[in-house]
Design a protein around this motif. Structure first.
Motif, PDB file in Angstrom:
ATOM      1  N   ALA A  68     113.395 -35.559   1.601  1.00 53.31           N
ATOM      2  CA  ALA A  68     114.130 -34.309   1.851  1.00 53.31           C
ATOM      3  C   ALA A  68     114.267 -34.024   3.344  1.00 53.31           C
ATOM      4  O   ALA A  68     115.351 -33.672   3.820  1.00 53.31           O
ATOM      5  CB  ALA A  68     113.449 -33.140   1.150  1.00 53.31           C
ATOM      6  N   ASN A  69     113.187 -34.181   4.094  1.00 54.80           N
ATOM      7  CA  ASN A  69     113.247 -33.924   5.539  1.00 54.80           C
ATOM      8  C   ASN A  69     114.051 -34.992   6.275  1.00 54.80           C
ATOM      9  O   ASN A  69     114.666 -34.697   7.299  1.00 54.80           O
ATOM     10  CB  ASN A  69     111.839 -33.810   6.130  1.00 54.80           C
ATOM     11  CG  ASN A  69     111.188 -32.503   5.774  1.00 54.80           C
ATOM     12  OD1 ASN A  69     111.857 -31.490   5.582  1.00 54.80           O
ATOM     13  ND2 ASN A  69     109.869 -32.511   5.671  1.00 54.80           N
ATOM     14  N   THR A  70     114.064 -36.210   5.763  1.00 60.63           N
ATOM     15  CA  THR A  70     114.897 -37.252   6.349  1.00 60.63           C
ATOM     16  C   THR A  70     116.363 -36.861   6.226  1.00 60.63           C
ATOM     17  O   THR A  70     117.131 -36.976   7.190  1.00 60.63           O
ATOM     18  CB  THR A  70     114.639 -38.613   5.671  1.00 60.63           C
ATOM     19  OG1 THR A  70     113.295 -39.009   5.940  1.00 60.63           O
ATOM     20  CG2 THR A  70     115.589 -39.684   6.179  1.00 60.63           C
ATOM     21  N   LYS A  71     116.755 -36.366   5.073  1.00 63.43           N
ATOM     22  CA  LYS A  71     118.139 -35.917   4.858  1.00 63.43           C
ATOM     23  C   LYS A  71     118.485 -34.808   5.839  1.00 63.43           C
ATOM     24  O   LYS A  71     119.569 -34.799   6.436  1.00 63.43           O
ATOM     25  CB  LYS A  71     118.312 -35.442   3.418  1.00 63.43           C
ATOM     26  CG  LYS A  71     119.603 -34.710   3.135  1.00 63.43           C
ATOM     27  CD  LYS A  71     120.685 -35.638   2.670  1.00 63.43           C
ATOM     28  CE  LYS A  71     121.903 -34.908   2.164  1.00 63.43           C
ATOM     29  NZ  LYS A  71     122.911 -34.644   3.145  1.00 63.43           N
ATOM     30  N   LYS A  72     117.568 -33.861   6.040  1.00 64.59           N
ATOM     31  CA  LYS A  72     117.810 -32.767   6.980  1.00 64.59           C
ATOM     32  C   LYS A  72     118.018 -33.293   8.401  1.00 64.59           C
ATOM     33  O   LYS A  72     118.883 -32.820   9.130  1.00 64.59           O
ATOM     34  CB  LYS A  72     116.641 -31.776   6.961  1.00 64.59           C
ATOM     35  CG  LYS A  72     116.553 -30.965   5.697  1.00 64.59           C
ATOM     36  CD  LYS A  72     115.335 -30.066   5.726  1.00 64.59           C
ATOM     37  CE  LYS A  72     115.130 -29.360   4.397  1.00 64.59           C
ATOM     38  NZ  LYS A  72     113.906 -28.555   4.389  1.00 64.59           N
ATOM     39  N   LEU A  73     117.212 -34.296   8.792  1.00 67.87           N
ATOM     40  CA  LEU A  73     117.355 -34.867  10.127  1.00 67.87           C
ATOM     41  C   LEU A  73     118.683 -35.607  10.259  1.00 67.87           C
ATOM     42  O   LEU A  73     119.380 -35.467  11.265  1.00 67.87           O
ATOM     43  CB  LEU A  73     116.195 -35.810  10.451  1.00 67.87           C
ATOM     44  CG  LEU A  73     116.245 -36.475  11.824  1.00 67.87           C
ATOM     45  CD1 LEU A  73     116.232 -35.430  12.944  1.00 67.87           C
ATOM     46  CD2 LEU A  73     115.099 -37.452  11.989  1.00 67.87           C
ATOM     47  N   TYR A  74     119.054 -36.365   9.241  1.00 70.79           N
ATOM     48  CA  TYR A  74     120.336 -37.074   9.270  1.00 70.79           C
ATOM     49  C   TYR A  74     121.475 -36.062   9.386  1.00 70.79           C
ATOM     50  O   TYR A  74     122.402 -36.262  10.162  1.00 70.79           O
ATOM     51  CB  TYR A  74     120.517 -37.926   8.021  1.00 70.79           C
ATOM     52  CG  TYR A  74     119.814 -39.273   8.045  1.00 70.79           C
ATOM     53  CD1 TYR A  74     118.598 -39.452   8.687  1.00 70.79           C
ATOM     54  CD2 TYR A  74     120.365 -40.354   7.400  1.00 70.79           C
ATOM     55  CE1 TYR A  74     117.957 -40.681   8.688  1.00 70.79           C
ATOM     56  CE2 TYR A  74     119.738 -41.594   7.393  1.00 70.79           C
ATOM     57  CZ  TYR A  74     118.536 -41.749   8.041  1.00 70.79           C
ATOM     58  OH  TYR A  74     117.918 -42.972   8.044  1.00 70.79           O
ATOM     59  N   ASP A  75     121.406 -34.987   8.612  1.00 74.45           N
ATOM     60  CA  ASP A  75     122.433 -33.950   8.683  1.00 74.45           C
ATOM     61  C   ASP A  75     122.493 -33.333  10.080  1.00 74.45           C
ATOM     62  O   ASP A  75     123.563 -33.050  10.601  1.00 74.45           O
ATOM     63  CB  ASP A  75     122.194 -32.864   7.637  1.00 74.45           C
ATOM     64  CG  ASP A  75     122.452 -33.333   6.218  1.00 74.45           C
ATOM     65  OD1 ASP A  75     123.070 -34.413   6.026  1.00 74.45           O
ATOM     66  OD2 ASP A  75     122.026 -32.630   5.280  1.00 74.45           O
ATOM     67  N   HIS A  76     121.337 -33.126  10.677  1.00 75.56           N
ATOM     68  CA  HIS A  76     121.263 -32.544  12.020  1.00 75.56           C
ATOM     69  C   HIS A  76     121.915 -33.460  13.064  1.00 75.56           C
ATOM     70  O   HIS A  76     122.581 -32.987  13.985  1.00 75.56           O
ATOM     71  CB  HIS A  76     119.797 -32.282  12.397  1.00 75.56           C
ATOM     72  CG  HIS A  76     119.617 -31.761  13.776  1.00 75.56           C
ATOM     73  ND1 HIS A  76     119.898 -30.470  14.123  1.00 75.56           N
ATOM     74  CD2 HIS A  76     119.207 -32.389  14.914  1.00 75.56           C
ATOM     75  CE1 HIS A  76     119.656 -30.299  15.419  1.00 75.56           C
ATOM     76  NE2 HIS A  76     119.232 -31.449  15.916  1.00 75.56           N
ATOM     77  N   CYS A  77     121.735 -34.764  12.909  1.00 76.30           N
ATOM     78  CA  CYS A  77     122.256 -35.731  13.878  1.00 76.30           C
ATOM     79  C   CYS A  77     123.693 -36.165  13.584  1.00 76.30           C
ATOM     80  O   CYS A  77     124.307 -36.853  14.403  1.00 76.30           O
ATOM     81  CB  CYS A  77     121.365 -36.973  13.909  1.00 76.30           C
ATOM     82  SG  CYS A  77     119.711 -36.673  14.574  1.00 76.30           S
ATOM     83  N   CYS A  78     124.217 -35.757  12.458  1.00 74.08           N
ATOM     84  CA  CYS A  78     125.536 -36.199  12.006  1.00 74.08           C
ATOM     85  C   CYS A  78     126.648 -35.695  12.936  1.00 74.08           C
ATOM     86  O   CYS A  78     126.635 -34.549  13.385  1.00 74.08           O
ATOM     87  CB  CYS A  78     125.771 -35.681  10.592  1.00 74.08           C
ATOM     88  SG  CYS A  78     127.201 -36.394   9.788  1.00 74.08           S
ATOM     89  N   THR A  79     127.602 -36.561  13.210  1.00 75.47           N
ATOM     90  CA  THR A  79     128.749 -36.187  14.028  1.00 75.47           C
ATOM     91  C   THR A  79     129.831 -35.560  13.152  1.00 75.47           C
ATOM     92  O   THR A  79     129.745 -35.593  11.922  1.00 75.47           O
ATOM     93  CB  THR A  79     129.340 -37.424  14.737  1.00 75.47           C
ATOM     94  OG1 THR A  79     129.800 -38.343  13.745  1.00 75.47           O
ATOM     95  CG2 THR A  79     128.311 -38.096  15.636  1.00 75.47           C
TER      96      THR A  79
END
Length: 93
Positions: free
Chosen positions: A50-61
């Motif tokens: 779940a937190n990995t998804k949040k980080l990916y979303d945060h870094c997403c362009t």
């Protein structure tokens, strides 16, 4: 639980014992040996799904990509803040 954060404001609660995992250390060692393919595994081991998804979303362009460099930098900052927080919580000898 301890809060880890990046300079641009992403913050996440992590289990204090997350760094006590030889699989995480192996993945981080592979990254240090220029095997960037271990980045995703290291992030999942540290943060969970779940937190990995949040980080990916945060870094997403805007175009839906998660740049490797942005993710790698965020991971380094999180590990650095996590380690600093853990060390600052321990009592002096």
């Amino acid at each position: 639980m301890i809060t880890a954060s990046t300079k641009d404001g992403f913050a996440v609660e992590l289990d204090e014992n997350a760094l006590d995992n030889v699989e995480l250390l192996d993945a981080m060692a592979e990254m240090q040996d220029s095997n960037i393919l271990s980045l995703g595994r290291a992030i999942r081991l540290l943060m969970g799904k779940a937190n990995t998804k949040k980080l990916y979303d945060h870094c997403c362009t805007e175009d839906g990509r998660v740049p490797v460099e942005a993710l790698s930098n965020a991971f380094s900052e999180l590990v650095g803040s996590f380690s600093a927080g853990k060390n600052s919580m321990s009592s002096p000898n």
